[in-house]
Design an enzyme around this catalytic site. Structure first.
Site, short mmCIF file in Angstrom:
data_model
loop_
_atom_site.label_atom_id
_atom_site.label_comp_id
_atom_site.label_asym_id
_atom_site.label_seq_id
_atom_site.Cartn_x
_atom_site.Cartn_y
_atom_site.Cartn_z
N ASN A 98 64.95 46.56 52.29
CA ASN A 98 64.76 45.20 51.78
C ASN A 98 65.66 44.87 50.60
OD1 ASN A 98 62.95 42.84 50.75
ND2 ASN A 98 62.81 44.38 49.12
N TYR A 139 76.82 35.50 52.05
CA TYR A 139 75.43 35.96 52.21
C TYR A 139 75.02 35.84 53.67
CZ TYR A 139 70.33 36.07 51.29
OH TYR A 139 68.99 36.37 51.30
N LYS A 185 73.87 38.74 56.36
CA LYS A 185 72.54 38.69 56.97
C LYS A 185 72.63 38.60 58.51
CE LYS A 185 69.95 38.97 53.25
NZ LYS A 185 69.07 40.13 53.02
N ILE A 241 61.30 31.87 50.29
CA ILE A 241 60.13 32.55 49.75
C ILE A 241 60.17 32.50 48.22
CG2 ILE A 241 58.81 34.73 49.81
CD1 ILE A 241 59.37 33.48 52.63
N THR A 300 60.31 33.91 45.07
CA THR A 300 60.60 35.18 44.38
C THR A 300 61.63 34.91 43.28
OG1 THR A 300 62.52 35.76 45.72
CG2 THR A 300 60.38 36.46 46.58
P1 NDP Z 1 64.04 39.85 44.35
O1 NDP Z 1 65.18 39.52 43.47
O2 NDP Z 1 62.65 39.71 43.82
O3 NDP Z 1 64.20 41.34 44.93
C1 NDP Z 1 65.44 41.93 45.18
C2 NDP Z 1 65.17 43.43 45.21
O4 NDP Z 1 66.35 44.14 45.60
C3 NDP Z 1 64.77 43.95 43.84
O5 NDP Z 1 63.74 44.86 44.01
C4 NDP Z 1 66.02 44.63 43.34
O6 NDP Z 1 65.70 45.67 42.44
C5 NDP Z 1 66.58 45.17 44.66
N1 NDP Z 1 68.01 45.43 44.58
C6 NDP Z 1 69.02 44.55 44.38
N2 NDP Z 1 70.21 45.18 44.34
C7 NDP Z 1 69.94 46.50 44.51
C8 NDP Z 1 70.73 47.67 44.54
N3 NDP Z 1 72.07 47.62 44.38
N4 NDP Z 1 70.13 48.87 44.75
C9 NDP Z 1 68.79 48.94 44.91
N5 NDP Z 1 67.98 47.88 44.88
C10 NDP Z 1 68.55 46.67 44.67
O7 NDP Z 1 64.22 38.92 45.61
P2 NDP Z 1 63.51 38.87 47.04
O8 NDP Z 1 62.25 39.61 47.05
O9 NDP Z 1 63.53 37.46 47.41
O10 NDP Z 1 64.60 39.62 47.95
C11 NDP Z 1 64.30 40.72 48.78
C12 NDP Z 1 65.08 40.61 50.06
O11 NDP Z 1 64.64 39.44 50.77
C13 NDP Z 1 66.60 40.45 49.90
O12 NDP Z 1 67.26 41.25 50.86
C14 NDP Z 1 66.82 38.98 50.20
O13 NDP Z 1 68.12 38.74 50.67
C15 NDP Z 1 65.76 38.74 51.25
N6 NDP Z 1 65.41 37.33 51.45
C16 NDP Z 1 64.85 36.60 50.44
C17 NDP Z 1 64.52 35.27 50.67
C18 NDP Z 1 63.90 34.40 49.62
O14 NDP Z 1 63.80 33.18 49.83
N7 NDP Z 1 63.46 34.91 48.48
C19 NDP Z 1 64.76 34.63 51.97
C20 NDP Z 1 65.32 35.52 52.96
C21 NDP Z 1 65.63 36.82 52.70
P3 NDP Z 1 66.66 46.12 41.21
O15 NDP Z 1 67.35 44.89 40.72
O16 NDP Z 1 65.74 46.73 40.21
O17 NDP Z 1 67.60 47.12 41.79
#
Ligand code: NDP
Length: 255
Positions: free
Chosen positions: A92, A158, A162, A191, A193
Protein backbone atom coordinates in the site's frame (compact mmCIF):
# COMPACT_ATOMS: atom_id res chain seq x y z
CA UNK A 1 -18.82 -10.78 18.15
CA UNK A 2 -16.27 -9.89 15.45
CA UNK A 3 -15.12 -12.66 13.12
CA UNK A 4 -11.44 -13.61 13.49
CA UNK A 5 -10.62 -14.71 9.95
CA UNK A 6 -6.86 -14.14 10.29
CA UNK A 7 -6.06 -15.93 13.55
CA UNK A 8 -2.41 -17.18 13.48
CA UNK A 9 -1.70 -15.37 10.19
CA UNK A 10 1.31 -13.12 9.63
CA UNK A 11 0.27 -10.13 7.52
CA UNK A 12 2.48 -7.37 6.11
CA UNK A 13 1.05 -3.89 5.51
CA UNK A 14 3.41 -1.44 3.82
CA UNK A 15 2.57 2.17 4.61
CA UNK A 16 0.67 0.83 7.61
CA UNK A 17 1.44 3.83 9.81
CA UNK A 18 -1.04 6.24 8.15
CA UNK A 19 -4.30 6.53 6.22
CA UNK A 20 -5.54 3.47 4.34
CA UNK A 21 -2.62 1.31 5.50
CA UNK A 22 -3.19 2.17 9.16
CA UNK A 23 -6.91 1.35 8.93
CA UNK A 24 -6.02 -1.97 7.26
CA UNK A 25 -3.38 -2.85 9.86
CA UNK A 26 -5.91 -2.18 12.65
CA UNK A 27 -8.58 -4.26 10.87
CA UNK A 28 -6.28 -7.27 10.31
CA UNK A 29 -5.15 -7.13 13.95
CA UNK A 30 -8.76 -6.96 15.15
CA UNK A 31 -9.38 -10.23 13.28
CA UNK A 32 -6.48 -12.05 14.91
CA UNK A 33 -3.53 -11.44 12.57
CA UNK A 34 -0.03 -10.57 13.71
CA UNK A 35 0.64 -7.46 11.66
CA UNK A 36 4.02 -6.26 10.43
CA UNK A 37 3.91 -2.57 9.55
CA UNK A 38 6.59 -1.25 7.21
CA UNK A 39 7.08 2.46 6.49
CA UNK A 40 9.55 5.26 7.16
CA UNK A 41 8.07 7.33 10.02
CA UNK A 42 8.91 5.36 13.12
CA UNK A 43 6.88 7.47 15.57
CA UNK A 44 3.64 6.91 13.62
CA UNK A 45 4.44 3.22 13.16
CA UNK A 46 5.04 2.74 16.88
CA UNK A 47 1.77 4.52 17.67
CA UNK A 48 -0.19 2.06 15.50
CA UNK A 49 1.60 -0.88 17.14
CA UNK A 50 0.76 0.52 20.57
CA UNK A 51 -2.93 0.95 19.62
CA UNK A 52 -3.08 -2.64 18.36
CA UNK A 53 -1.43 -3.99 21.54
CA UNK A 54 -3.75 -1.96 23.78
CA UNK A 55 -6.66 -3.71 22.06
CA UNK A 56 -5.10 -7.12 22.76
CA UNK A 57 -3.64 -7.65 19.29
CA UNK A 58 -0.11 -8.27 18.05
CA UNK A 59 1.99 -6.08 15.74
CA UNK A 60 5.45 -4.76 15.12
CA UNK A 61 6.90 -1.89 13.14
CA UNK A 62 9.92 -2.40 10.89
CA UNK A 63 11.30 0.86 9.52
CA UNK A 64 11.51 0.45 5.74
CA UNK A 65 11.85 2.75 2.77
CA UNK A 66 10.41 0.76 -0.14
CA UNK A 67 12.51 2.77 -2.61
CA UNK A 68 15.67 1.26 -1.08
CA UNK A 69 16.21 -2.33 -2.31
CA UNK A 70 18.47 -3.33 0.59
CA UNK A 71 15.88 -2.10 3.12
CA UNK A 72 13.19 -4.17 1.40
CA UNK A 73 15.43 -7.23 1.48
CA UNK A 74 16.14 -6.61 5.19
CA UNK A 75 12.39 -6.29 5.89
CA UNK A 76 11.65 -9.77 4.55
CA UNK A 77 14.73 -11.24 6.23
CA UNK A 78 13.42 -9.84 9.53
CA UNK A 79 9.93 -11.25 8.92
CA UNK A 80 11.49 -14.66 8.21
CA UNK A 81 13.67 -14.56 11.32
CA UNK A 82 11.03 -13.28 13.74
CA UNK A 83 7.88 -14.96 12.44
CA UNK A 84 9.16 -17.76 10.22
CA UNK A 85 6.54 -17.10 7.56
CA UNK A 86 4.25 -14.68 5.72
CA UNK A 87 0.61 -15.41 4.86
CA UNK A 88 -0.78 -12.22 3.29
CA UNK A 89 0.52 -8.81 2.20
CA UNK A 90 -1.04 -5.43 1.43
CA UNK A 91 1.39 -3.43 -0.73
CA UNK A 92 0.00 0.00 0.00
CA UNK A 93 2.95 2.38 0.49
CA UNK A 94 2.56 5.19 -1.99
CA UNK A 95 3.16 8.82 -2.70
CA UNK A 96 1.80 11.62 -4.82
CA UNK A 97 3.16 14.98 -5.86
CA UNK A 98 1.45 18.24 -6.62
CA UNK A 99 -0.74 18.20 -9.68
CA UNK A 100 1.45 18.84 -12.69
CA UNK A 101 0.90 18.24 -16.37
CA UNK A 102 3.06 15.82 -18.36
CA UNK A 103 5.16 18.48 -20.07
CA UNK A 104 5.87 20.29 -16.80
CA UNK A 105 6.80 17.33 -14.62
CA UNK A 106 10.42 16.78 -13.66
CA UNK A 107 12.67 13.74 -13.84
CA UNK A 108 12.88 13.80 -10.06
CA UNK A 109 9.07 13.64 -9.76
CA UNK A 110 8.92 10.73 -12.20
CA UNK A 111 11.59 8.84 -10.23
CA UNK A 112 10.05 9.50 -6.82
CA UNK A 113 6.58 8.35 -7.87
CA UNK A 114 7.68 5.34 -9.87
CA UNK A 115 10.23 4.15 -7.32
CA UNK A 116 7.70 4.30 -4.52
CA UNK A 117 4.39 3.37 -6.14
CA UNK A 118 5.51 0.87 -8.78
CA UNK A 119 9.05 -0.39 -8.20
CA UNK A 120 8.37 -0.57 -4.45
CA UNK A 121 5.42 -2.90 -5.03
CA UNK A 122 7.38 -5.10 -7.44
CA UNK A 123 10.31 -5.30 -5.01
CA UNK A 124 8.02 -6.37 -2.16
CA UNK A 125 6.28 -8.95 -4.39
CA UNK A 126 9.67 -10.42 -5.28
CA UNK A 127 10.05 -11.56 -1.67
CA UNK A 128 6.37 -12.06 -0.82
CA UNK A 129 5.63 -14.58 -3.57
CA UNK A 130 8.15 -17.23 -2.50
CA UNK A 131 7.33 -16.75 1.19
CA UNK A 132 3.56 -17.06 0.66
CA UNK A 133 4.04 -20.00 -1.74
CA UNK A 134 6.03 -21.78 0.94
CA UNK A 135 3.01 -21.56 3.25
CA UNK A 136 0.84 -23.32 0.66
CA UNK A 137 -0.91 -20.16 -0.46
CA UNK A 138 -2.22 -16.78 0.61
CA UNK A 139 -3.02 -13.42 -0.89
CA UNK A 140 -1.24 -10.29 -2.06
CA UNK A 141 -3.27 -7.13 -2.51
CA UNK A 142 -1.69 -4.17 -4.28
CA UNK A 143 -3.00 -0.65 -3.79
CA UNK A 144 -3.61 0.93 -7.18
CA UNK A 145 -6.19 3.72 -7.47
CA UNK A 146 -9.24 4.86 -9.37
CA UNK A 147 -6.47 6.56 -11.36
CA UNK A 148 -5.31 3.06 -12.29
CA UNK A 149 -8.46 2.68 -14.39
CA UNK A 150 -9.26 6.30 -15.25
CA UNK A 151 -7.23 9.49 -15.69
CA UNK A 152 -7.36 12.99 -14.26
CA UNK A 153 -5.90 16.06 -15.89
CA UNK A 154 -2.54 16.80 -14.26
CA UNK A 155 -1.71 13.48 -12.60
CA UNK A 156 -0.23 11.62 -15.55
CA UNK A 157 2.85 10.12 -13.85
CA UNK A 158 0.82 8.99 -10.85
CA UNK A 159 -1.80 7.52 -13.22
CA UNK A 160 0.86 5.76 -15.29
CA UNK A 161 2.26 4.09 -12.19
CA UNK A 162 -1.17 3.12 -10.89
CA UNK A 163 -2.19 1.66 -14.30
CA UNK A 164 1.07 -0.32 -14.34
CA UNK A 165 0.32 -1.79 -10.90
CA UNK A 166 -2.70 -3.49 -12.47
CA UNK A 167 -0.55 -5.02 -15.22
CA UNK A 168 1.91 -6.28 -12.63
CA UNK A 169 -0.92 -7.65 -10.49
CA UNK A 170 -2.56 -9.57 -13.35
CA UNK A 171 0.66 -10.98 -14.78
CA UNK A 172 1.85 -12.13 -11.36
CA UNK A 173 -1.57 -13.65 -10.61
CA UNK A 174 -1.22 -15.80 -13.73
CA UNK A 175 2.22 -17.00 -12.66
CA UNK A 176 1.24 -18.19 -9.21
CA UNK A 177 -2.47 -19.11 -9.37
CA UNK A 178 -1.64 -22.83 -9.44
CA UNK A 179 0.39 -22.36 -6.23
CA UNK A 180 -2.71 -20.99 -4.44
CA UNK A 181 -1.19 -17.52 -4.24
CA UNK A 182 -3.85 -15.01 -5.24
CA UNK A 183 -2.83 -11.53 -6.40
CA UNK A 184 -5.42 -8.77 -6.61
CA UNK A 185 -5.56 -4.99 -6.49
CA UNK A 186 -7.80 -2.40 -4.92
CA UNK A 187 -8.56 0.85 -6.72
CA UNK A 188 -9.71 3.36 -4.11
CA UNK A 189 -11.57 6.46 -5.24
CA UNK A 190 -11.06 9.66 -3.28
CA UNK A 191 -10.42 8.77 0.35
CA UNK A 192 -9.98 11.07 3.36
CA UNK A 193 -6.30 10.70 4.26
CA UNK A 194 -3.18 12.85 4.61
CA UNK A 195 -2.54 12.35 0.89
CA UNK A 196 -5.86 13.78 -0.30
CA UNK A 197 -5.73 16.50 2.38
CA UNK A 198 -2.46 17.75 0.85
CA UNK A 199 -4.32 18.34 -2.42
CA UNK A 200 -7.22 20.11 -0.66
CA UNK A 201 -4.80 22.31 1.32
CA UNK A 202 -3.29 23.38 -1.99
CA UNK A 203 -6.69 23.87 -3.67
CA UNK A 204 -9.61 24.06 -1.19
CA UNK A 205 -12.22 24.17 -3.99
CA UNK A 206 -11.05 20.75 -5.18
CA UNK A 207 -12.87 18.92 -2.37
CA UNK A 208 -16.39 20.04 -3.30
CA UNK A 209 -15.59 19.59 -7.00
CA UNK A 210 -14.51 16.01 -6.34
CA UNK A 211 -17.50 15.20 -4.12
CA UNK A 212 -19.74 16.37 -6.97
CA UNK A 213 -18.31 13.51 -9.10
CA UNK A 214 -19.06 10.85 -6.48
CA UNK A 215 -22.64 9.53 -6.70
CA UNK A 216 -22.62 8.46 -3.03
CA UNK A 217 -21.93 12.14 -2.28
CA UNK A 218 -18.90 12.00 0.01
CA UNK A 219 -15.24 11.01 0.13
CA UNK A 220 -14.44 7.45 1.20
CA UNK A 221 -13.09 6.44 4.59
CA UNK A 222 -9.83 4.45 4.96
CA UNK A 223 -11.81 1.72 6.78
CA UNK A 224 -13.90 1.21 3.65
CA UNK A 225 -10.77 0.20 1.72
CA UNK A 226 -9.54 -1.95 4.61
CA UNK A 227 -12.80 -3.92 4.50
CA UNK A 228 -12.24 -4.82 0.85
CA UNK A 229 -8.60 -5.79 1.44
CA UNK A 230 -9.58 -8.14 4.26
CA UNK A 231 -12.32 -9.72 2.15
CA UNK A 232 -9.86 -10.29 -0.71
CA UNK A 233 -7.42 -11.99 1.67
CA UNK A 234 -10.14 -14.15 3.26
CA UNK A 235 -11.45 -17.50 2.11
CA UNK A 236 -14.63 -15.70 0.96
CA UNK A 237 -12.53 -14.57 -2.03
CA UNK A 238 -10.85 -17.94 -2.64
CA UNK A 239 -11.80 -17.87 -6.36
CA UNK A 240 -10.78 -14.26 -7.02
CA UNK A 241 -7.37 -13.56 -8.51
CA UNK A 242 -5.89 -11.14 -11.02
CA UNK A 243 -8.74 -8.65 -10.45
CA UNK A 244 -8.96 -5.00 -9.56
CA UNK A 245 -11.71 -3.97 -7.17
CA UNK A 246 -12.84 -0.37 -7.57
CA UNK A 247 -14.05 1.17 -4.29
CA UNK A 248 -15.04 4.68 -5.23
CA UNK A 249 -18.60 5.48 -4.15
CA UNK A 250 -19.77 5.18 -7.75
CA UNK A 251 -17.19 7.61 -9.17
CA UNK A 252 -16.61 6.60 -12.77
CA UNK A 253 -19.98 4.99 -13.41
CA UNK A 254 -21.00 8.00 -15.46
CA UNK A 255 -19.11 8.12 -18.76
P1 NDP B 1 -1.01 8.47 3.40
O1 NDP B 1 -0.14 9.60 3.04
O2 NDP B 1 -1.80 8.54 4.66
O3 NDP B 1 -0.18 7.10 3.42
C1 NDP B 1 0.92 6.86 2.58
C2 NDP B 1 1.70 5.75 3.25
O4 NDP B 1 2.77 5.32 2.41
C3 NDP B 1 2.31 6.19 4.56
O5 NDP B 1 2.16 5.17 5.49
C4 NDP B 1 3.76 6.41 4.22
O6 NDP B 1 4.58 6.21 5.36
C5 NDP B 1 3.97 5.31 3.17
N1 NDP B 1 5.10 5.58 2.30
C6 NDP B 1 5.27 6.59 1.43
N2 NDP B 1 6.47 6.52 0.83
C7 NDP B 1 7.08 5.42 1.34
C8 NDP B 1 8.34 4.82 1.15
N3 NDP B 1 9.25 5.33 0.30
N4 NDP B 1 8.64 3.69 1.84
C9 NDP B 1 7.75 3.16 2.71
N5 NDP B 1 6.54 3.68 2.94
C10 NDP B 1 6.21 4.81 2.28
O7 NDP B 1 -1.99 8.31 2.17
P2 NDP B 1 -3.05 7.18 1.76
O8 NDP B 1 -3.40 6.32 2.89
O9 NDP B 1 -4.10 7.91 1.04
O10 NDP B 1 -2.22 6.36 0.67
C11 NDP B 1 -2.02 4.96 0.73
C12 NDP B 1 -2.08 4.40 -0.67
O11 NDP B 1 -3.41 4.60 -1.19
C13 NDP B 1 -1.14 5.03 -1.68
O12 NDP B 1 -0.56 4.02 -2.49
C14 NDP B 1 -2.06 5.90 -2.52
O13 NDP B 1 -1.55 6.11 -3.81
C15 NDP B 1 -3.32 5.06 -2.52
N6 NDP B 1 -4.54 5.80 -2.86
C16 NDP B 1 -4.98 6.83 -2.07
C17 NDP B 1 -6.15 7.50 -2.42
C18 NDP B 1 -6.70 8.63 -1.62
O14 NDP B 1 -7.64 9.30 -2.08
N7 NDP B 1 -6.22 8.92 -0.42
C19 NDP B 1 -6.91 7.12 -3.61
C20 NDP B 1 -6.37 6.00 -4.34
C21 NDP B 1 -5.22 5.37 -3.97
P3 NDP B 1 5.98 7.00 5.59
O15 NDP B 1 5.84 8.36 5.01
O16 NDP B 1 6.17 6.99 7.08
O17 NDP B 1 7.02 6.17 4.91
Amino acid sequence: MKERRFEDKIVLVTGGNSGIGKATALAFAAEGATVVIAARRENLGNEVVETIKQKGGDAEFIRTDVTEPEQVEALFAAIGERHGRLNHAFNNAGTSVMIRRTANATLEEWDTIMKTNLRGIWLCMKYEIPMIRKEGGGCIVNNSSILGVRCNDGLSIYSAGKHAILGLTKAAALEVAHRKVRVNAVCPGFIETAMSQKIFDHNPAAKDALIFTIPIGRLGKPEEIAGAVLTLCSDDAAFITGKEVVIAGGHGIRP
